[in-house]
Scaffold this motif. Structure first.
Motif, short mmCIF file in Angstrom:
data_model
loop_
_atom_site.label_atom_id
_atom_site.label_comp_id
_atom_site.label_asym_id
_atom_site.label_seq_id
_atom_site.Cartn_x
_atom_site.Cartn_y
_atom_site.Cartn_z
N GLU A 119 0.83 -1.22 0.00
CA GLU A 119 0.00 0.00 0.00
C GLU A 119 0.86 1.26 0.00
N PHE A 171 -7.40 0.84 -0.87
CA PHE A 171 -8.39 -0.01 -0.21
C PHE A 171 -8.03 -1.49 -0.39
N GLU A 172 -9.02 -2.34 -0.63
CA GLU A 172 -8.79 -3.78 -0.62
C GLU A 172 -8.08 -4.29 -1.88
N LEU A 173 -7.46 -5.45 -1.71
CA LEU A 173 -6.77 -6.13 -2.80
C LEU A 173 -7.81 -6.63 -3.80
N VAL A 174 -7.58 -6.35 -5.09
CA VAL A 174 -8.48 -6.80 -6.16
C VAL A 174 -7.98 -8.13 -6.73
N ASP A 208 -4.22 -10.81 -7.18
CA ASP A 208 -2.83 -11.18 -6.92
C ASP A 208 -2.42 -12.08 -8.07
N TYR A 214 -4.80 -3.13 -6.22
CA TYR A 214 -5.69 -2.67 -5.16
C TYR A 214 -6.69 -1.64 -5.68
N GLU A 215 -7.86 -1.63 -5.05
CA GLU A 215 -8.82 -0.54 -5.28
C GLU A 215 -8.23 0.72 -4.66
N THR A 223 -6.75 -8.84 -13.78
CA THR A 223 -7.46 -7.80 -13.03
C THR A 223 -8.59 -7.24 -13.87
#
Length: 129
Positions: free
Chosen positions: A48, A66-69, A71, A86-87, A123
């Protein structure tokens, strides 16, 4: 064994739910393909933190992560890339393409029209579900 690097990317959304897409410049490796802005994780950095630093360096704006989209582990001919996406949203500033050829805000339905860097494709597929 190929060298492996860890990188991060940001799925930056605006108020219209459009996503910021960045076209790699002709001088970059993998020229003229689209990617989510981001970069290489430096030693001792959290993903981050890297994303905040890289987006500031590349686009001149500050983001909130924000959260992981996704990996992704992608094997290129000479290197293996572990891409954590990430978002994110912009807190301050307006994105300017300091390193990229250009930037575009795209609807999710328009993402598949672009030619993406291979590591970014999972992604894109995830976002379009």
């Amino acid at each position: 064994m190929k060298k492996q690097i860890k990188v991060v990317g940001a799925v930056i959304r605006n108020n219209e739910n459009r996503i910021l897409c960045a076209l790699r410049s002709p001088e970059m490796s993998l020229p003229n393909v689209w990617e989510f802005p981001g970069g290489k994780i430096e030693k001792g950095e959290r993903p981050e933190e890297t994303l905040v630093r890289e987006v500031y360096e590349e686009l001149g704006c500050e983001i909130e992560v924000f959260e992981l989209v996704e990996d992704v582990l992608h094997e290129y001919p000479s290197i293996v890339v572990n891409l954590l996406t990430y978002e994110a949203r912009i807190k301050t500033g307006r994105p300017v393409p300091n390193e990229h050829a250009k930037l575009a805000w795209k609807k999710i339905s328009e993402l598949e029209e672009l030619e993406w860097a291979p590591a970014d494709i999972p992604t894109v597929e995830n976002l379009m579900k």
